[in-house]
Design an enzyme around this catalytic site. Structure first.
Site, PDB file in Angstrom:
ATOM      1  N   SER A  98       7.662  26.310  30.329  1.00  0.00           N
ATOM      2  CA  SER A  98       9.033  26.723  30.617  1.00  0.00           C
ATOM      3  C   SER A  98       9.445  27.974  29.846  1.00  0.00           C
ATOM      4  O   SER A  98       8.898  29.042  30.045  1.00  0.00           O
ATOM      5  CB  SER A  98       9.976  25.543  30.350  1.00  0.00           C
ATOM      6  OG  SER A  98      11.269  25.787  30.796  1.00  0.00           O
ATOM      7  N   ASP A 244      13.967  31.367  33.830  1.00  0.00           N
ATOM      8  CA  ASP A 244      13.050  31.099  32.732  1.00  0.00           C
ATOM      9  C   ASP A 244      11.628  31.084  33.282  1.00  0.00           C
ATOM     10  O   ASP A 244      11.402  31.386  34.453  1.00  0.00           O
ATOM     11  CB  ASP A 244      13.410  29.795  32.020  1.00  0.00           C
ATOM     12  CG  ASP A 244      13.257  28.570  32.902  1.00  0.00           C
ATOM     13  OD1 ASP A 244      13.279  28.729  34.138  1.00  0.00           O
ATOM     14  OD2 ASP A 244      13.133  27.452  32.373  1.00  0.00           O
ATOM     15  N   ASP A 246       9.359  28.952  34.256  1.00  0.00           N
ATOM     16  CA  ASP A 246       8.964  28.194  35.437  1.00  0.00           C
ATOM     17  C   ASP A 246      10.071  28.126  36.474  1.00  0.00           C
ATOM     18  O   ASP A 246       9.951  27.411  37.472  1.00  0.00           O
ATOM     19  CB  ASP A 246       8.493  26.790  35.055  1.00  0.00           C
ATOM     20  CG  ASP A 246       9.594  25.930  34.453  1.00  0.00           C
ATOM     21  OD1 ASP A 246      10.595  26.495  33.960  1.00  0.00           O
ATOM     22  OD2 ASP A 246       9.461  24.694  34.479  1.00  0.00           O
ATOM     23  N   ASP A 248      12.984  26.764  36.679  1.00  0.00           N
ATOM     24  CA  ASP A 248      13.792  25.586  36.995  1.00  0.00           C
ATOM     25  C   ASP A 248      15.225  25.764  36.508  1.00  0.00           C
ATOM     26  O   ASP A 248      16.051  24.873  36.682  1.00  0.00           O
ATOM     27  CB  ASP A 248      13.171  24.301  36.443  1.00  0.00           C
ATOM     28  CG  ASP A 248      13.027  24.278  34.939  1.00  0.00           C
ATOM     29  OD1 ASP A 248      13.314  25.300  34.284  1.00  0.00           O
ATOM     30  OD2 ASP A 248      12.617  23.223  34.394  1.00  0.00           O
TER      31      ASP A 248
END
Length: 451
Positions: A98, A244, A246, A248
């Site tokens: 992340s 960010d 990833d 999400d």
């Protein structure tokens, strides 16, 4: 108590426990055994240079355990959740840390319903991982393992899902800056926004969309929203969007170069859904970190705010238990229960653009009545995570802050679920008091537990 899984899967420095080859292979074996009956598993990953070998090692464990593995390649975390649910995979796996630096990586697990696994399930898998590590397999960590083949159609299907979620979205002639954090969004955002441009003219300026394996989150992305805010001012853009690693979560910048965080997004989305009659029980779920100003603004709109522990999985748990249609975190994880099973930065970006378009106003104008309390978050690196209430000096500093801010602020002290950090959050009408108590508590923790 779980030892491998945190609030967002297994995370650590790539190549070191718990992300060493033997443990990763054991994760694959344990997951395949837990799923049973020749399961089909989908793997996606972010852009870190360690993601390929982790995917290959995990695939080796899964296939040895009897699973069939498909790879979506570099793709966002919510895309894996969506695809796992859409195609009936027994599990979806994302290899990503992340917002962490490139040296770190992680393994996130989703069930066939697209939701992150419950704590009890993670604990059961974790116990089997440790059992397998006590009886090492014959896998030689130095063995060259080919990564799984990539199904390129997966990204295209996810992009179609995003476009269908906000049909006929118009960029309305706006100039938009999009920061991909040199992460997973780099594989999706260029095509997604190109198609949006084609259906409703605007101008999109992509930044930090050239990953090299080591530049993910490096002075860019949602970890550094001030970067996209500065780009908005430089390019005289209408909105900035930043993800960010990833993707999400997403943060934003208004046309004046002000950072717009998850609290503000929750406010706009809640009002929008309420106007459409879609905000179940006129209730939203935020976390203990959300500002008191958000709670006050929602209340003025007749909307109740519930607080969950920090972590999007805990926000989602409370949403499911209360039937709330909207929840999220100040950090930019926003969950729309009717549209997704986890935080989705790209979906959040499209929905916010649609809210702004439909309003006919600028992003700054929509947020003029959101008056936030001064808030500070101090991160303290710690060598261990002892209960803070058992450390007299720390407990005394926390008690003093709570007493001083009884009616005019909040004190939230917690350990990070993904890093070796203690987070000290103080919110107060008085900035001097806020800084004083944040420093006092952080110093006490640093003295007792600091590295």
């Amino acid at each position: 108590m779980k030892k491998l899984f945190g609030t967002d899967g297994i995370r650590g420095v790539a190549g070191q426990p718990p992300l060493d080859p033997a443990t990763i292979y054991a994760v694959g074996l344990a997951l395949a055994h837990h799923l049973g009956n020749s399961p089909r598993v989908l793997i996606g990953q972010d852009t870190r240079e360690s993601s390929d070998w982790i995917a290959a090692t995990l695939t080796a464990g899964l296939t040895t355990g009897g699973a069939t593995v498909e790879s979506a390649g570099v793709i966002t975390t919510p895309a894996v959740a969506f695809l796992a649910r859409a195609h009936g995979f027994a599990a979806g796996i994302v290899i990503s840390a992340s917002h962490n630096p490139w040296q770190d990586n992680g393994i996130k697990l989703f069930g066939p319903d697209g939701y992150k696994l419950p704590d009890a399930t993670e604990l059961a898998i974790e116990e089997e991982i440790f059992r397998r590590l006590e009886s090492p397999s014959k896998l030689d960590p130095s063995t060259s393992i080919p990564p799984p083949d990539v199904n390129e159609a997966d990204r295209a299907e996810y992009i179609r899902f995003l476009l269908a979620a906000v049909p006929n979205l118009s960029l309305d002639g706006r100039r938009i800056v999009v920061d991909c954090a040199n992460g997973a969004a780099s594989a999706i955002a260029p095509q997604l926004f190109a198609e949006l441009n084609a259906q409703g003219g605007g101008e999109v300026i992509l930044t930090h969309s050239s990953p090299n394996g080591r530049n993910i989150n490096e002075r860019c992305g949602a970890l550094h929203p001030e970067m996209v805010a500065a780009e908005v001012v430089t390019h005289r853009a209408s909105i900035g969007i930043t993800f960010d690693g990833d993707a999400d979560r997403a943060l934003f910048a208004d046309e004046r170069g002000n950072v717009v965080n998850g609290d503000a997004v929750i406010l706009l989305a809640a009002r929008h859904l309420k106007a459409l009659g879609l905000l179940t029980n006129d209730t939203v779920v935020a976390t203990t970190m959300s500002n008191m100003g958000l709670e006050a603004a929602l209340k003025r709109s007749g909307i109740k705010m519930l607080r969950a522990p920090v972590g999007d999985k805990y926000v989602l748990e409370q949403m499911l238990s209360t039937g709330a249609a909207l929840g999220g975190e100040q950090s930019g994880h926003i969950i729309f229960s009717g549209r997704s099973t986890t935080g989705d930065g790209l979906l959040t970006a499209l929905l916010l653009l649609d809210i702004v378009h439909r309003s006919g106003q600028s992003l700054a104008a929509l947020l003029t009545d959101l008056k936030t309390f001064p808030q500070i978050i101090v991160n303290v690196h710690v060598r261990e995570k002892r209960p803070l209430d058992t450390i007299p000096t720390v407990a005394a500093a926390i008690a003093a802050a709570k007493l001083a801010l009884t009616d005019t602020g909040r004190v939230v002290i917690r350990y990070s679920g993904t890093e070796s950090l203690a987070r000290v959050m103080i919110e107060a009408e008085s900035e001097p008091l806020m800084h004083h108590h944040a420093t006092a508590i952080a110093d006490a923790i640093r003295t007792e537990l600091g590295i």
